[in-house]
Structure formats: structure tokens, C-alpha cells
Design a protein around this motif. Sequence first.
Motif, short mmCIF file in Angstrom:
data_model
loop_
_atom_site.label_atom_id
_atom_site.label_comp_id
_atom_site.label_asym_id
_atom_site.label_seq_id
_atom_site.Cartn_x
_atom_site.Cartn_y
_atom_site.Cartn_z
N GLU A 58 -40.31 -6.85 -82.19
CA GLU A 58 -39.42 -7.73 -82.98
C GLU A 58 -38.81 -8.70 -83.07
O GLU A 58 -39.38 -9.50 -83.94
CB GLU A 58 -38.45 -6.10 -83.75
N GLU A 59 -37.52 -8.46 -81.09
CA GLU A 59 -36.86 -10.08 -81.08
C GLU A 59 -38.00 -11.73 -80.22
O GLU A 59 -37.46 -11.53 -79.54
CB GLU A 59 -36.26 -9.13 -80.75
N GLY A 60 -39.50 -10.86 -80.02
CA GLY A 60 -40.27 -11.59 -79.60
C GLY A 60 -40.51 -12.00 -78.28
O GLY A 60 -40.20 -12.33 -77.60
N CYS A 61 -40.09 -10.04 -77.77
CA CYS A 61 -40.20 -10.13 -75.87
C CYS A 61 -40.86 -9.03 -75.62
O CYS A 61 -41.63 -8.71 -76.58
CB CYS A 61 -38.61 -9.54 -75.96
N ARG A 62 -41.89 -8.93 -74.63
CA ARG A 62 -43.12 -7.95 -74.22
C ARG A 62 -42.06 -7.61 -73.25
O ARG A 62 -40.86 -7.62 -71.98
CB ARG A 62 -43.76 -8.85 -72.74
N GLY A 63 -42.34 -6.38 -73.76
CA GLY A 63 -41.86 -4.30 -72.82
C GLY A 63 -43.01 -4.19 -71.70
O GLY A 63 -44.12 -4.77 -71.89
N ARG A 64 -42.56 -4.14 -70.36
CA ARG A 64 -43.30 -3.20 -70.01
C ARG A 64 -42.78 -2.29 -69.02
O ARG A 64 -41.10 -2.21 -69.52
CB ARG A 64 -43.63 -4.86 -68.64
N ILE A 65 -43.04 -1.36 -69.41
CA ILE A 65 -43.07 0.40 -68.62
C ILE A 65 -43.14 0.45 -67.44
O ILE A 65 -44.36 -0.38 -66.52
CB ILE A 65 -43.97 1.62 -69.18
N VAL A 66 -41.91 0.79 -66.09
CA VAL A 66 -42.72 0.50 -64.88
C VAL A 66 -41.62 2.27 -64.68
O VAL A 66 -40.45 2.57 -64.99
CB VAL A 66 -41.18 -0.39 -64.47
N ARG A 67 -42.34 2.92 -64.27
CA ARG A 67 -41.80 4.46 -63.57
C ARG A 67 -41.27 3.93 -62.68
O ARG A 67 -41.81 4.04 -61.16
CB ARG A 67 -42.45 5.59 -63.15
N VAL A 68 -39.76 4.77 -62.30
CA VAL A 68 -38.75 4.28 -60.80
C VAL A 68 -39.10 5.83 -60.11
O VAL A 68 -38.46 6.73 -60.73
CB VAL A 68 -37.30 4.49 -61.08
N GLN A 69 -39.19 6.81 -58.90
CA GLN A 69 -40.06 7.44 -58.96
C GLN A 69 -39.03 7.68 -57.49
O GLN A 69 -39.06 8.70 -56.84
CB GLN A 69 -40.87 7.59 -58.19
N SER A 70 -37.79 6.86 -57.32
CA SER A 70 -37.31 6.86 -55.69
C SER A 70 -35.66 7.68 -56.37
O SER A 70 -34.65 7.54 -55.61
CB SER A 70 -36.74 5.33 -55.39
N SER A 71 -35.70 7.47 -57.52
CA SER A 71 -33.95 8.10 -57.61
C SER A 71 -33.86 8.86 -58.94
O SER A 71 -34.76 8.90 -59.84
CB SER A 71 -33.03 7.07 -57.97
N ILE A 72 -33.69 9.70 -59.43
CA ILE A 72 -33.44 10.25 -61.10
C ILE A 72 -32.07 9.76 -61.77
O ILE A 72 -31.83 10.10 -62.35
CB ILE A 72 -33.25 11.75 -60.58
N ASP A 73 -31.32 8.56 -61.02
CA ASP A 73 -30.36 7.87 -61.29
C ASP A 73 -30.21 7.42 -62.35
O ASP A 73 -30.83 6.73 -62.47
CB ASP A 73 -28.68 8.14 -60.80
N LEU A 74 -29.78 7.41 -63.80
CA LEU A 74 -30.18 6.36 -65.02
C LEU A 74 -29.66 5.27 -64.62
O LEU A 74 -30.49 4.34 -64.65
CB LEU A 74 -29.28 6.42 -65.65
#
Lengths: 121, 746
Positions: free
Chosen positions: B615-631
Motif C-alpha cells: 500500500e505504501e509502495g514498498c516490497r515485502g520479503r519474508i525471511v525465517r530467522v532460525q537462530s533465535s527465538i528473541d524478537l
Amino acid sequence: MTEQVRGYSGRPLDEVTVEALRAGSLGPDDVRIHPSALRAQAAVAANHGNPQLASALGRAAELARLPDADVLAAYEALRPGRSTADELEALARRLDEQGAPRTAAFVREAASWYATRGLLG
Amino acid sequence: MTGWGRLRMLDGRAVNLDGLAAQDPSLGLAALWSPADPLPSLVISDGVVVELDGRRREDFDVVDAFIAEHGLDLTVAEEAMATDDVTVARMIVDPSVPRAEITRLVAGMTPAKLAAVVRQIRPYEITIALAKMRVRRTPSNQAHVTNRLDDPLLLAADAATAVAYGFRELETTVPVFGDAPSNAVAVLIGSQVAAAGALTQCSVEEALELQLGVRGLVSYAETVSVYGTEQVFVDGDDTPWSKAFLVAAYASRGVKMRLSSGAGSEALMGGAEGRSMLYLESRCVSLARACGAQGVQNGGIDTAALTASVPGGVLELHYENLMVMLRGLESCSGNDSLMSESDMRRTARTLPTFLAGSDFIVSGFGSIPRYDNMFGPSNLNAEDLDDYLVLQRDWGVDGALRQPTEEYILAVRRRAAEAVRAVYAHLGLADFDDEHVEAVVHAAGSRDLPEPDPLRVLQAARMIGESGLTGLDIVAALDECGFSVEAERVLGMLRARVAGDYLQPAAIFDESMRCLSAVTDPNDYAGPGTGYVPGPERLAEIAAVRQERSVADLRAEQAAYARPGLSCLGAAAVSNDPREVVIGVSPALGRSVWRTLSGLDVLDVLDELLAGLEEEGCRGRIVRVQSSIDLGQIGLAAAQLSGSGVSIGLQGKGTALIHRRDLTPLANLELYSVAPHVTREMYRLMAVNAARHAKGATPEPVLNPYSEDAITARYHTRVVSFVALERECCDIGSAPEELSLEVMDD
């Protein structure tokens, strides 16, 4: 102790079973407490430091022999304003005759205090 | 606007519905002491009591007279009356002084003396005193089982349910007097379905109650009231002698009974003679002992709210129970009349008894809903069962209840309803159809039953009354209808009357018909490490409430929401697209975690985030961070891959933040920490803001949702399980991987 207990009829408690009932041989007096059981319980209460409970169970042993109607009528007679002094004395005498001397004495004691406190009929 | 707003706020609180009374001893509205209370005194002449608590024998009223004639152990009276109040009070709370030594001494004390002694015991000492002085070692509990229709099938089902919950005495009563014999029969049958040995009673007028006992339709009696002044006693249509006669009359038929009293009744009936509630109740308790009753139900009872309305009233209620125990009698400890509209007040009122344990902690826990309690609502009711069970668990205290499974409850309810239907049909009392049974089994209360037919119950009750039906007839009917287990158990209750063991103080039967009483199960508390302690099995039962959840439960619950949509594209690379925002997800998201704490599907959340960025003209990319459970670490790792340097971090449970690669791990641009309250719209707004950060703008931060709820109580146990699932998927050595999302429409 339980195996020696007998009902009012004299039937041992361990013979009071559903099978006996099915066979038609059980009656109300088989499941009614015997004065001796109440006297035994009175002794237990006395040994456990409760002479008042022992006394009540002693009177209960006397009442156990009385028909239900007599017990209910005696209760009613002791309620406030129900009986004259003569009526309570007559009740006490009947109780004496029915082998209930402790209960008779109890009724006489009530009559005496009822007279003092204006609770006679 | 006048006045203070916060008082208006407080005016709306439930506690302010309670009527609190100004202390007025002249009306008996004084809990602990009144100027008109006599000083303790006892004069004995030739073995006769000639003065009792300031009154000469010629002035005795009937209560004084009966206590003087029967209530006191004159052999210890001199010693007892001469021992200082504080000394006796200290003996009571001192674990090293044996219980028997105290009851020996108390037996020689007048009512005013005992009141003076207990008044020395402070509120926090009450619990020790109750734990030490109660008669029976094993605590127990009593239930009210009633309904406003007197429906016999529902009474039986609820009686069975109460026993399944652990109650060992069941008390019923009637909204319609004539229904009493039917209620007694229904509760008797229902009480023996889930286990053997629960005692039952039907609270009605004295003479009728005795008749029900004589006929073997009830196994104990409780509503035999005594009062602390002569006027109120006589207004109640009895004298100490007639009551004492009833005590012996019940025993003469092998039926357990206790007397009932409680502060405030004299004030309510206008006959307190200006005396304090504690003093008058002490007279009642002395009288109960004098009558030879094995126990007393007190602790306010019907007038608990009135007692609690004056200063010190709730403390007085506990003194009442304690005086019963000090006189060596069974305590059925009240808590059975709703004494406040405030949940906090009514809980606080019951807590000391609950912690200490009592012969009967509650003398009438409303096991049915409030609206079906024909005694009036109890301090604790069916609505409070879960709270009570959780309180047991919190303290590791045996409050004498347990949590049966729903399956078991339904089974015993059905069996109880079927048994009563069969017996009523067999004896020609009444007929009930299948639909009625079905409704009873599943009902919360009588409001869930079909239209009532009041005459049907009344007619059945009249036939039970007139036919002279006895307990033996019930046994025969149960047996002939195929309910042989129940027949055997009801006969067991009749056999118990012949043996008479349960006439001793504080007697109950356990589920194996063992008689537990002052004689067979005496309280042996003598400080830490002694007295009743729940064994390992009972502790496990107390712990096992139905609301308990484990990691395995959460895993199964989450697995039910699993759906395809996320796939792995391989290792995630660093981008240099300035319009890119990376969404870093936690290790378990979309693997074992599928629903956030706010109940959103994790794929829908990702979808919403991508849409907000777009909506804001940006591109999203999803990445799984596997090395930590800390947000924070997840967000920072994602930011380091992001072309714009801005990222969104998202945990499976729904907690989210906006991060930037130049920040420290635990810093962030925006944080949604209250995951249970985050909505789809808020995730979208967060993504919009992340995009604006990526474009170098300074967006207005979205306000973190705030809640007045006990958010930690609701969710922290689930959070621990979520963390466990995340931890299982976490691999410290693994690099982030890129994911693609293709949400399938349901």
C-alpha cells in the motif's frame, strides 16, 4: 465390633442383605437400632470425654424401645405451653412404666423449670 | 460537577450494595462485646450451680438453667474459671498443648468465660486454632441439593453430581412444604449412585424431619435450631428440654443429628437482650453440649450477613466455629449463606476455614446454581466450583472437593435420573418420559427442564407420606428395577443406623463406608509435620483441574490450524532494494505454530503485513530467522538482510516490532507487545509505518493496545508453551531462509 451388632429384631447386622430382603425375610425392626447398641455407643462417648453425649445416648437407649408415635408425642408435649404440670407428670409416669426412668426424670426436671419460667400450658 | 469522581466510581462497586450497620449493642448489633454482657462467674454449692455468669439460680432463664443442670463439668470448673483468659487462649494456639487438655478445661467453663477466652485469639491465630481444635482429622464438605421445581429426577442427578465432586453430606429442602418426602427419597437414591456413604437430610419443620428420619428416608438431621435467649427460644416454639429430647429421639432411631445456631438470629428476632453476638452464641454452644448433641452448625448461618454487617462480625463467625470445636463437638462451619455481594468479601470470609480445614468447611455449598438454591444462595455455589477447586490447587489445601470428568458426571446423572424414574414408576408414584431424563442429564439447573407439572411431584410426595414408605421399600424397589448397586448402598445406609457408629462426634462415611469420627479419626494436629496432610494421590487429584494445559495441549491445538501456504526458497540473501522491508519470522511460525494469541492465522497476519507494505509502495520479503527465538534478534537479523535496512519482526504468538539495522538488538522503532489484543488492522498499520520508516519518513507510532484484563493470568502459561515450541524449531547455527507465501482462500 460390627459383626456382633444386632438389629432391634435380634437379627445380626451381617444378615441384613439385599438377598434377605429379596427373600422377603427382612422387616423394619431388622434395620432399627437396638438399645444395646446405643448403650455401647454411650460407653464410647463416656470414654471419649463427652458425658453429655453419653447421657443423651443413654436416654436414646430408653426411647429406642418406644413406638414412633410415643416418641413424637413426648416431643410435642415438651414444647412450650403444650402441657400442664399434671400432664408432664403423667408423661413421666408413663415413661417410668415403659422402662425409661432417665427420660422420665428428664421430663420431671423440665416440668419444674417450666413452672418457674411460665412455660406450662 | 460536584463531589469527587472516584467516590462515584466506588459507589458502583458491589461491596456498596451490602448494608453495613452502625454498632448498637442495645439491639444486639455488637459482634464481640456489649456493655450488657455479664462477667464470667460460677458458684457451686453442694454440687449445684447456684450462680452462672452473674445470675443467681432463682433468676435463671431456661438457657442458664439447662446449662447449669447438664452443661458443665463441675470437677474442673474451679480450675477452668480461675485460669486466666490469655493463658487459655495461648494454650489453644500452642501446638505443644494437647487438644484433650484444652477440651478438658473448657468443659468447666461458663458461656461468658469461653467467650472471654476466644476473644483473646487474634484473626491470624484463628487458622491454627481451627486446625488444631477441630474434632475430625480428615476435612469434609456438605452440599445443598435443591431446585425450585422439586423435580425428583433433577434432585437425584444433582445429588449424584455432588457426590462425584466429593461432598459427603447432602442437604435438601423444599420450596413447597408438601414435596418434602419426595425430595428426601430422590436425594437418598441420587446420593448413592456415584459412591457409597454420603449422608442425606431434608430440612423441614422439626416433627416432619424426625418422621423422615424414623422411616429411613434421611440419614441425618441438622435444622434443629437453638437460640441464646429464652424469648427467642420460645418464639422458635421449643425449649432446651424439647430440643434435648429431639437429640435423644434422633439417636433412638440411629440417626445422626446436629444442632443449628448462629449469631445475629437473636438480634434479627428482636430478642438479643442487649447482649453481644459472641456471648449469645457461646450460650448456644454450651447448650448444644449440654443437650448431648454431637455437633453444631454455626458460623452465622442464615444471619451471617447481619453478623458481618457490624465491626468484627466476620471474626465473630470464626469464633463461633472455634467454640464448637473447643467444646469437643463437630463443627459444621457455616459459609452457607451469601454474606456479601462482594466476591472479595465473601472469599475473605471463607478463607481461614478453608485453609485450616473443618469437619465440614461449608455447611451447605450450593452445588446447584444460585437460582435453584431453595435455602437462598450460599456463600459458595455451583458458579464458584471452579474457583474453589483452583483455590485448593493454589494452596495445596484439601477443601474436600475434586474435579470429575464431564463424561463421568453425565454417566452418574443419567444413572441417578433413571433410577429415580424407575423407582417412582415401580411404586406408582409418578411417570417421567425419556425427554425429561435427557433434559435432566444435560441441565445446568431447573431452567433447562421442560414445563413443570407441580402436581405430579406433590402427588408423589403425598403417596410417599401416606403409604408409610420406608428406606427398605426403596431398597427393594431399586433392586427390582435392576439398580442393584444402589440398592446395596441404600441398604448400607440403613445398616449404619443399626451399628450406631456414626452417632459419635463428626462422623462421616468415606466411599468405602468406613466411619470417620472423633473416635475413629481423631484430629492429631500438634504443629508442623503433624495432623491431616493430603497424600500423594489426593494431592494429584487436587492439582488436576480441568483447565490445566501443557505444551502437548498447545501443540495439538496449534496443529489443528495448520495449512499450506509457506514454502522455503533457500538461503536468504542481502538485498540492496531501498524499497524493500524484510519480514523476519520466528523459528516455529508456520511449522508448529499457526495461530497467534489474538486468534489470527499466522499466514493471514503475513498477508496483512505484505498488503500494508505494498500500500505504501514498498516490497515485502519474508525471511525465517532460525537462530533465535528473541524478537529483537529476529527483527535485527531481518533488518540486516533488508534493502531499506528496516524490518518487521514477527513471533508465532503474534508479538511484532519494527526494527532497523543500525539499532541495538533490544531497541526498536515500534513494538506490539500485547499480542492477545493485536488485530488484523493493527498489523496492517504497522506494516504501513514500517514502509514509511523505510522511505525515511517519521510516521506517527501506532499505540500499543492497552488492556485492564489480567493479561498475564490469561496468557503467560500459553506463552511458556509457545516459547517451548519455538525453542524446538530454533537452530543457532542455521542461516536465515527465504520464504514465499501463497495464501489459499478458504
